[in-house]
Design a protein around this motif. Structure first.
Motif, PDB file in Angstrom:
ATOM      1  N   VAL A  59       0.837  -1.204   0.000  1.00 62.44           N
ATOM      2  CA  VAL A  59       0.000   0.000   0.000  1.00 62.44           C
ATOM      3  C   VAL A  59       0.873   1.255   0.000  1.00 62.44           C
ATOM      4  CG1 VAL A  59      -1.716   1.325   1.302  1.00 62.44           C
ATOM      5  CG2 VAL A  59      -1.975  -1.150   1.065  1.00 62.44           C
ATOM      6  N   GLN A  60       1.943   1.242   0.769  1.00 64.64           N
ATOM      7  CA  GLN A  60       2.831   2.410   0.819  1.00 64.64           C
ATOM      8  C   GLN A  60       3.473   2.678  -0.540  1.00 64.64           C
ATOM      9  OE1 GLN A  60       3.262   4.732   3.303  1.00 64.64           O
ATOM     10  NE2 GLN A  60       4.251   5.751   1.575  1.00 64.64           N
ATOM     11  N   LYS A  61       3.859   1.617  -1.223  1.00 62.12           N
ATOM     12  CA  LYS A  61       4.459   1.768  -2.555  1.00 62.12           C
ATOM     13  C   LYS A  61       3.469   2.420  -3.528  1.00 62.12           C
ATOM     14  CE  LYS A  61       6.911  -1.497  -5.533  1.00 62.12           C
ATOM     15  NZ  LYS A  61       7.318  -2.860  -5.560  1.00 62.12           N
ATOM     16  N   LEU A  62       2.205   2.013  -3.457  1.00 57.67           N
ATOM     17  CA  LEU A  62       1.170   2.632  -4.289  1.00 57.67           C
ATOM     18  C   LEU A  62       0.992   4.095  -3.887  1.00 57.67           C
ATOM     19  CD1 LEU A  62      -1.053   2.420  -6.440  1.00 57.67           C
ATOM     20  CD2 LEU A  62      -2.594   1.639  -4.627  1.00 57.67           C
ATOM     21  N   ALA A  63       0.971   4.376  -2.586  1.00 60.64           N
ATOM     22  CA  ALA A  63       0.787   5.743  -2.098  1.00 60.64           C
ATOM     23  C   ALA A  63       1.934   6.652  -2.515  1.00 60.64           C
ATOM     24  CB  ALA A  63       0.632   5.735  -0.580  1.00 60.64           C
ATOM     25  N   VAL A  66       0.532   7.544  -6.282  1.00 58.93           N
ATOM     26  CA  VAL A  66      -0.748   8.244  -6.440  1.00 58.93           C
ATOM     27  C   VAL A  66      -1.338   8.512  -5.058  1.00 58.93           C
ATOM     28  CG1 VAL A  66      -1.323   7.259  -8.706  1.00 58.93           C
ATOM     29  CG2 VAL A  66      -2.038   6.071  -6.647  1.00 58.93           C
ATOM     30  N   PRO A  67      -2.155   9.571  -4.952  1.00 56.73           N
ATOM     31  CA  PRO A  67      -2.813   9.818  -3.661  1.00 56.73           C
ATOM     32  C   PRO A  67      -3.882   8.750  -3.422  1.00 56.73           C
ATOM     33  CG  PRO A  67      -3.334  11.558  -5.247  1.00 56.73           C
ATOM     34  CD  PRO A  67      -2.422  10.585  -5.930  1.00 56.73           C
ATOM     35  N   VAL A  68      -3.609   7.843  -2.533  1.00 56.40           N
ATOM     36  CA  VAL A  68      -4.469   6.688  -2.305  1.00 56.40           C
ATOM     37  C   VAL A  68      -5.011   6.734  -0.877  1.00 56.40           C
ATOM     38  CG1 VAL A  68      -2.549   5.217  -1.588  1.00 56.40           C
ATOM     39  CG2 VAL A  68      -4.592   4.169  -2.516  1.00 56.40           C
ATOM     40  N   ARG A  69      -6.207   6.205  -0.706  1.00 57.24           N
ATOM     41  CA  ARG A  69      -6.732   6.067   0.655  1.00 57.24           C
ATOM     42  C   ARG A  69      -7.386   4.702   0.796  1.00 57.24           C
ATOM     43  NH1 ARG A  69     -12.274   7.205   1.543  1.00 57.24           N
ATOM     44  NH2 ARG A  69     -13.329   7.758  -0.374  1.00 57.24           N
ATOM     45  N   GLU A  70      -7.184   4.117   1.960  1.00 54.52           N
ATOM     46  CA  GLU A  70      -7.850   2.842   2.243  1.00 54.52           C
ATOM     47  C   GLU A  70      -9.251   3.154   2.717  1.00 54.52           C
ATOM     48  OE1 GLU A  70      -5.785  -0.775   3.473  1.00 54.52           O
ATOM     49  OE2 GLU A  70      -4.252   0.590   4.245  1.00 54.52           O
ATOM     50  N   THR A  71     -10.234   2.445   2.163  1.00 58.70           N
ATOM     51  CA  THR A  71     -11.627   2.754   2.469  1.00 58.70           C
ATOM     52  C   THR A  71     -12.282   1.727   3.388  1.00 58.70           C
ATOM     53  OG1 THR A  71     -12.325   1.705   0.400  1.00 58.70           O
ATOM     54  CG2 THR A  71     -11.943   4.078   0.350  1.00 58.70           C
ATOM     55  N   LEU A  86      -6.864  -8.763   2.775  1.00 59.93           N
ATOM     56  CA  LEU A  86      -7.699  -8.199   1.719  1.00 59.93           C
ATOM     57  C   LEU A  86      -7.832  -6.715   2.026  1.00 59.93           C
ATOM     58  CD1 LEU A  86      -9.399  -9.048  -0.792  1.00 59.93           C
ATOM     59  CD2 LEU A  86     -11.377  -9.030   0.741  1.00 59.93           C
ATOM     60  N   ARG A  87      -7.408  -5.877   1.083  1.00 57.31           N
ATOM     61  CA  ARG A  87      -7.407  -4.431   1.289  1.00 57.31           C
ATOM     62  C   ARG A  87      -8.210  -3.774   0.181  1.00 57.31           C
ATOM     63  NH1 ARG A  87      -2.031  -3.762   4.623  1.00 57.31           N
ATOM     64  NH2 ARG A  87      -2.883  -1.719   5.096  1.00 57.31           N
ATOM     65  N   LEU A  88      -8.875  -2.674   0.517  1.00 58.73           N
ATOM     66  CA  LEU A  88      -9.619  -1.895  -0.464  1.00 58.73           C
ATOM     67  C   LEU A  88      -9.062  -0.484  -0.465  1.00 58.73           C
ATOM     68  CD1 LEU A  88     -11.934  -1.662  -2.519  1.00 58.73           C
ATOM     69  CD2 LEU A  88     -13.434  -1.046  -0.601  1.00 58.73           C
ATOM     70  N   VAL A  89      -8.554  -0.060  -1.612  1.00 55.54           N
ATOM     71  CA  VAL A  89      -8.002   1.277  -1.754  1.00 55.54           C
ATOM     72  C   VAL A  89      -8.710   2.000  -2.885  1.00 55.54           C
ATOM     73  CG1 VAL A  89      -5.740   0.650  -0.819  1.00 55.54           C
ATOM     74  CG2 VAL A  89      -6.135   0.524  -3.280  1.00 55.54           C
ATOM     75  N   GLU A  90      -8.690   3.328  -2.812  1.00 60.16           N
ATOM     76  CA  GLU A  90      -9.320   4.143  -3.840  1.00 60.16           C
ATOM     77  C   GLU A  90      -8.385   5.293  -4.177  1.00 60.16           C
ATOM     78  OE1 GLU A  90     -13.787   5.557  -4.768  1.00 60.16           O
ATOM     79  OE2 GLU A  90     -13.074   6.071  -2.760  1.00 60.16           O
ATOM     80  N   LEU A  96     -10.275   9.899 -13.511  1.00 62.82           N
ATOM     81  CA  LEU A  96     -11.045   8.684 -13.223  1.00 62.82           C
ATOM     82  C   LEU A  96     -10.840   8.276 -11.772  1.00 62.82           C
ATOM     83  CD1 LEU A  96     -10.173   6.574 -16.386  1.00 62.82           C
ATOM     84  CD2 LEU A  96     -12.356   7.692 -15.882  1.00 62.82           C
ATOM     85  N   ARG A  97     -11.938   7.968 -11.069  1.00 67.98           N
ATOM     86  CA  ARG A  97     -11.840   7.463  -9.714  1.00 67.98           C
ATOM     87  C   ARG A  97     -11.881   5.947  -9.791  1.00 67.98           C
ATOM     88  NH1 ARG A  97     -10.550   8.586  -5.662  1.00 67.98           N
ATOM     89  NH2 ARG A  97     -10.852  10.560  -4.747  1.00 67.98           N
ATOM     90  N   LEU A  98     -10.829   5.310  -9.247  1.00 64.72           N
ATOM     91  CA  LEU A  98     -10.677   3.861  -9.327  1.00 64.72           C
ATOM     92  C   LEU A  98     -10.641   3.247  -7.941  1.00 64.72           C
ATOM     93  CD1 LEU A  98      -7.841   3.859 -12.007  1.00 64.72           C
ATOM     94  CD2 LEU A  98     -10.274   3.411 -12.402  1.00 64.72           C
ATOM     95  N   ARG A  99     -11.113   2.012  -7.846  1.00 63.06           N
ATOM     96  CA  ARG A  99     -10.996   1.226  -6.616  1.00 63.06           C
ATOM     97  C   ARG A  99     -10.229  -0.039  -6.936  1.00 63.06           C
ATOM     98  NH1 ARG A  99     -16.662   1.417  -3.298  1.00 63.06           N
ATOM     99  NH2 ARG A  99     -16.721   3.675  -3.124  1.00 63.06           N
ATOM    100  N   GLN A 100      -9.437  -0.451  -5.963  1.00 60.30           N
ATOM    101  CA  GLN A 100      -8.692  -1.697  -6.087  1.00 60.30           C
ATOM    102  C   GLN A 100      -8.990  -2.569  -4.872  1.00 60.30           C
ATOM    103  OE1 GLN A 100      -4.661  -0.083  -6.613  1.00 60.30           O
ATOM    104  NE2 GLN A 100      -4.716  -0.922  -8.681  1.00 60.30           N
ATOM    105  N   LEU A 101      -9.487  -3.762  -5.138  1.00 60.16           N
ATOM    106  CA  LEU A 101      -9.617  -4.792  -4.116  1.00 60.16           C
ATOM    107  C   LEU A 101      -8.389  -5.668  -4.284  1.00 60.16           C
ATOM    108  CD1 LEU A 101     -11.546  -5.847  -1.903  1.00 60.16           C
ATOM    109  CD2 LEU A 101     -12.423  -7.456  -3.625  1.00 60.16           C
ATOM    110  N   VAL A 102      -7.578  -5.758  -3.233  1.00 57.32           N
ATOM    111  CA  VAL A 102      -6.261  -6.381  -3.352  1.00 57.32           C
ATOM    112  C   VAL A 102      -6.117  -7.498  -2.327  1.00 57.32           C
ATOM    113  CG1 VAL A 102      -3.776  -5.951  -3.351  1.00 57.32           C
ATOM    114  CG2 VAL A 102      -5.350  -4.121  -4.003  1.00 57.32           C
TER     115      VAL A 102
END
Length: 143
Positions: A59-63, A66-71, A86-90, A96-102
């Motif tokens: 998650v830190q690498k993604l952050a 891009v500006p990411v937040r866990e939801t 299992l993590r959910l980030v947006e 475009l607003r994207l969500r990732q289920l990881v």
């Protein structure tokens, strides 16, 4: 004969000292300005790096990009019979607003990320299928 790296019908010789970081990708129909996709990555982990470190580091690498937040809070699940997160980030990119289920797990010294990316407006509809993909992932021995 050099060791080979194989993914589907493609095989390449591995260069000595280089790591196999094979990825598996599946894409859905292009809707809402983005193409939903699932990407599975594998990477060799440093000694003593466990699931918690791999998961938070992912998650830190993604952050960092891009500006990411866990939801949601991290869920504890199993992937291929091993403990997993299992993590959910947006995040937003190019309007475009994207969500990732990881789904993230560690098996035999490797870290696996099953990353399901969809436009945020489609997430609720696709979440059951994305969870099924993550929970249905099978991981064999790398070679």
């Amino acid at each position: 004969m050099p060791e080979r790296i194989t993914a589907g019908p493609v095989s390449i010789p591995r260069i000595d000292g280089w790591d196999d970081r094979t990825m598996l990708t599946m894409v859905g129909p292009n809707t809402e300005g983005a193409q939903p996709n699932v990407v599975v990555t594998r990477e060799a982990l440093c000694d003593n790096l466990g699931l918690g470190g791999f998961s938070s580091g992912w998650v830190q690498k993604l952050a960092d990009q891009v500006p990411v937040r866990e939801t949601r809070d991290v869920e504890h699940i199993e992937i291929a019979g091993s403990p997993a997160h299992l993590r959910l980030v947006e995040w937003e990119a190019a309007g475009l607003r994207l969500r990732q289920l990881v789904g993230l797990t560690t098996i035999d010294g490797d870290g696996y990320a099953i990353v399901c990316t969809v436009p945020s407006v489609q997430f609720e509809e696709l979440e059951p299928q994305l969870r099924a993909v993550i929970e249905g992932t099978q991981i064999g021995h790398a070679g």
